[in-house]
Motif scaffolding. Structure first.
Motif, PDB file in Angstrom:
ATOM      1  N   HIS A 223       0.843  -1.191   0.000  1.00 25.73           N
ATOM      2  CA  HIS A 223       0.000   0.000   0.000  1.00 25.73           C
ATOM      3  C   HIS A 223       0.880   1.243   0.000  1.00 25.73           C
ATOM      4  CE1 HIS A 223       1.224  -0.401   4.178  1.00 25.73           C
ATOM      5  NE2 HIS A 223       0.890   0.868   4.376  1.00 25.73           N
ATOM      6  N   THR A 224       0.278   2.381  -0.250  1.00 26.14           N
ATOM      7  CA  THR A 224       0.895   3.673   0.020  1.00 26.14           C
ATOM      8  C   THR A 224       0.100   4.329   1.142  1.00 26.14           C
ATOM      9  OG1 THR A 224      -0.468   4.800  -1.642  1.00 26.14           O
ATOM     10  CG2 THR A 224       1.684   3.965  -2.358  1.00 26.14           C
ATOM     11  N   ASP A 225       0.716   5.262   1.852  1.00 26.20           N
ATOM     12  CA  ASP A 225       0.026   5.949   2.947  1.00 26.20           C
ATOM     13  C   ASP A 225      -0.775   7.132   2.397  1.00 26.20           C
ATOM     14  OD1 ASP A 225       1.167   4.160   4.654  1.00 26.20           O
ATOM     15  OD2 ASP A 225       2.581   5.567   5.564  1.00 26.20           O
ATOM     16  N   SER A 226      -1.980   7.317   2.939  1.00 23.77           N
ATOM     17  CA  SER A 226      -2.884   8.356   2.437  1.00 23.77           C
ATOM     18  C   SER A 226      -2.750   9.684   3.173  1.00 23.77           C
ATOM     19  CB  SER A 226      -4.337   7.869   2.527  1.00 23.77           C
ATOM     20  OG  SER A 226      -4.550   6.746   1.708  1.00 23.77           O
ATOM     21  N   ASP A 227      -1.641   9.897   3.860  1.00 21.59           N
ATOM     22  CA  ASP A 227      -1.449  11.111   4.650  1.00 21.59           C
ATOM     23  C   ASP A 227      -0.433  12.030   3.982  1.00 21.59           C
ATOM     24  OD1 ASP A 227       0.780   9.540   4.993  1.00 21.59           O
ATOM     25  OD2 ASP A 227       0.848   9.700   7.174  1.00 21.59           O
ATOM     26  N   ILE A 262       7.046   9.512   2.772  1.00 26.99           N
ATOM     27  CA  ILE A 262       6.147  10.459   2.116  1.00 26.99           C
ATOM     28  C   ILE A 262       4.793   9.793   1.895  1.00 26.99           C
ATOM     29  CG2 ILE A 262       5.796  11.841   0.023  1.00 26.99           C
ATOM     30  CD1 ILE A 262       8.123  12.762   1.825  1.00 26.99           C
ATOM     31  N   GLY A 263       3.711  10.541   2.152  1.00 21.86           N
ATOM     32  CA  GLY A 263       2.370  10.041   1.889  1.00 21.86           C
ATOM     33  C   GLY A 263       1.806  10.611   0.599  1.00 21.86           C
ATOM     34  N   ASP A 264       0.650  10.091   0.205  1.00 19.51           N
ATOM     35  CA  ASP A 264       0.024  10.492  -1.063  1.00 19.51           C
ATOM     36  C   ASP A 264      -0.215  12.001  -1.138  1.00 19.51           C
ATOM     37  OD1 ASP A 264      -0.079   7.772  -1.560  1.00 19.51           O
ATOM     38  OD2 ASP A 264      -2.227   7.582  -1.150  1.00 19.51           O
ATOM     39  N   LEU A 265      -0.647  12.605  -0.023  1.00 15.00           N
ATOM     40  CA  LEU A 265      -0.983  14.028  -0.059  1.00 15.00           C
ATOM     41  C   LEU A 265       0.251  14.890  -0.319  1.00 15.00           C
ATOM     42  CD1 LEU A 265      -3.565  14.397   2.862  1.00 15.00           C
ATOM     43  CD2 LEU A 265      -3.907  13.608   0.513  1.00 15.00           C
ATOM     44  N   PHE A 266       1.398  14.480   0.227  1.00 14.85           N
ATOM     45  CA  PHE A 266       2.631  15.237  -0.004  1.00 14.85           C
ATOM     46  C   PHE A 266       3.083  15.067  -1.451  1.00 14.85           C
ATOM     47  CE2 PHE A 266       6.161  16.825   3.078  1.00 14.85           C
ATOM     48  CZ  PHE A 266       6.308  17.973   2.326  1.00 14.85           C
ATOM     49  N   PHE A 316      -8.791  18.854  -4.521  1.00 17.93           N
ATOM     50  CA  PHE A 316      -9.560  17.898  -3.733  1.00 17.93           C
ATOM     51  C   PHE A 316      -9.241  18.074  -2.264  1.00 17.93           C
ATOM     52  CE2 PHE A 316      -5.590  15.751  -4.772  1.00 17.93           C
ATOM     53  CZ  PHE A 316      -5.243  15.069  -3.604  1.00 17.93           C
ATOM     54  N   THR A 317     -10.152  17.605  -1.419  1.00 21.08           N
ATOM     55  CA  THR A 317      -9.937  17.656   0.025  1.00 21.08           C
ATOM     56  C   THR A 317      -9.498  16.281   0.518  1.00 21.08           C
ATOM     57  OG1 THR A 317     -12.202  17.019   0.603  1.00 21.08           O
ATOM     58  CG2 THR A 317     -11.768  19.390   0.257  1.00 21.08           C
ATOM     59  N   PHE A 318      -8.975  16.248   1.727  1.00 16.62           N
ATOM     60  CA  PHE A 318      -8.580  14.976   2.332  1.00 16.62           C
ATOM     61  C   PHE A 318      -9.791  14.057   2.483  1.00 16.62           C
ATOM     62  CE2 PHE A 318      -7.149  12.647   6.366  1.00 16.62           C
ATOM     63  CZ  PHE A 318      -6.479  11.671   5.638  1.00 16.62           C
ATOM     64  N   GLY A 319     -10.943  14.621   2.833  1.00 16.00           N
ATOM     65  CA  GLY A 319     -12.150  13.815   2.962  1.00 16.00           C
ATOM     66  C   GLY A 319     -12.546  13.159   1.651  1.00 16.00           C
ATOM     67  N   GLU A 320     -12.474  13.909   0.546  1.00 17.91           N
ATOM     68  CA  GLU A 320     -12.757  13.329  -0.767  1.00 17.91           C
ATOM     69  C   GLU A 320     -11.803  12.175  -1.062  1.00 17.91           C
ATOM     70  OE1 GLU A 320     -13.759  16.176  -4.148  1.00 17.91           O
ATOM     71  OE2 GLU A 320     -12.811  17.511  -2.688  1.00 17.91           O
ATOM     72  N   TYR A 321     -10.546  12.386  -0.743  1.00 19.50           N
ATOM     73  CA  TYR A 321      -9.536  11.360  -1.025  1.00 19.50           C
ATOM     74  C   TYR A 321      -9.827  10.089  -0.241  1.00 19.50           C
ATOM     75  CZ  TYR A 321      -5.020   9.410  -2.249  1.00 19.50           C
ATOM     76  OH  TYR A 321      -4.042   8.607  -2.758  1.00 19.50           O
TER      77      TYR A 321
END
Length: 347
Positions: A223-227, A262-266, A316-321
């Protein structure tokens, strides 16, 4: 088939494994062979003392090395991070006490406000099964009076101290990495990433029991991290692997270092300069493994943003993701992640 005797504290992972194995046999699907030997590598090591107390030249060199590791590996280690070994050892002892509780006690929604997870309840094949258990705890709940710790009265204080210490590491690293892309935290009100505070982040306590089916079994599925950023403390058992140059490499544990990834958001915020890399945990046939991870996350309504336009990703927002990830896992059995949010994506 090897014999396996579970203790009263262990979740019924063997039952899940055998049920999925029988299902695979009926459908003609062979067990995974991903448990074969891989090359062990040391992650790049970053000395945070150079970043926090060095001169201008040292700080620049340290931030450059960190950015290079974030681009080339997506993972690196940090030393002189300010989190004492004594505190991390105390956290390890508290984790052991927590996970030694009877399975029924851990699975009861009253303990730590229902944050317990085990295995993969939605798994439809052995490729989706994680041989592990965890408490995934919102930081906002740690100090709340209604958060039930049962008889583990000392756990609350240790968890709060670890979370505070790891938060300082995460923010130091995040600000330095953002700075290498031209972002100045002071110009943005002193907060980066935006929308992240003690109410929005998470602490995850992991245990990977010894696994008699270790060959071809995941302790944690790829997996990748979603943060934005993850800070990890692991013991010396080993088992963390990451994808590097299209092949799996095993991460050699270091007793005095924390791991940062590193997470997806970064990755999205950096316009793909920094990489959120696929990783997994491989269980050990004889030894259990413990780790504690701090996830730097924004609030659900926070826009992820970008370091510069044009960005390859739509807003996009974190909630959408998070919602999209959950929908994809439910629909396909796996996470799709950032490709869903590319501007040219049809999703």
């Amino acid at each position: 088939m090897p014999a396996f005797a579970e203790s009263a504290a262990d979740p019924p992972l063997a039952d899940s494994y055998l049920a999925l194995l029988r299902r695979g046999e009926r459908e003609g699907i062979a067990p995974s062979t991903e448990g074969s030997a891989v090359l062990e590598r040391e992650l790049p090591m970053i000395d945070l003392k150079c970043l926090t107390s060095g001169g201008a030249r040292e700080r620049t060199a340290c931030a450059d090395a960190m950015a290079r590791a974030a681009s080339e590996w997506g993972f690196f280690q940090v030393s002189n991070h300010g989190v004492s070994r004594a505190l991390l050892e105390e956290m390890r002892r508290e984790q052991a006490r927590l996970f030694r509780l009877p399975f029924e006690t851990k699975a009861n929604a009253g303990l730590l406000n229902g944050s317990y997870r085990w295995g993969t309840p939605t798994a439809t094949s052995l490729r989706h099964l994680s041989w592990s258990e965890a408490f995934h705890i919102p930081l906002a709940s740690i100090s709340r009076k209604d958060c039930n710790y049962g008889e583990l009265v000392s756990l609350r204080g240790v968890m709060q101290e670890v979370a505070d210490a790891m938060s300082r590491v995460a923010r130091t690293v995040a600000v330095a990495l953002a700075g290498r892309l031209g972002h100045e935290a002071s110009a943005a009100g002193g907060a980066f990433p935006a929308g992240c505070d003690e109410r929005t982040c998470f602490l995850r306590l992991n245990r990977y029991p010894a696994c008699p089916f270790a060959s071809g079994t995941f302790g944690l599925v790829p997996h990748t991290d979603s943060d934005f950023l993850t800070v990890l403390c692991q013991d010396q058992v080993g088992g963390l692997q990451l994808m590097k140059d299209a092949r799996w490499v095993a991460v050699k544990p270091h007793p005095d270092a924390l791991i940062v990834n590193i997470g997806d958001l970064f990755q999205a915020w950096s316009n793909n300069r920094y990489k959120s890399v696929e990783h997994k945990v491989v269980p050990n046939a004889k030894a259990e493994r413990f780790s504690a991870a701090y996830f730097l996350c924004p609030s659900y309504d926070s826009p992820v943003g970008t370091c510069a336009e044009p960005s390859p990703y739509r807003a996009f927002t974190f909630g959408e993701y998070r919602r999209k990830v959950q929908e994809d896992v439910k629909r396909t059995g796996k996470k799709i992640g950032l490709p869903n949010f590319l501007k040219h994506s049809a999703q």
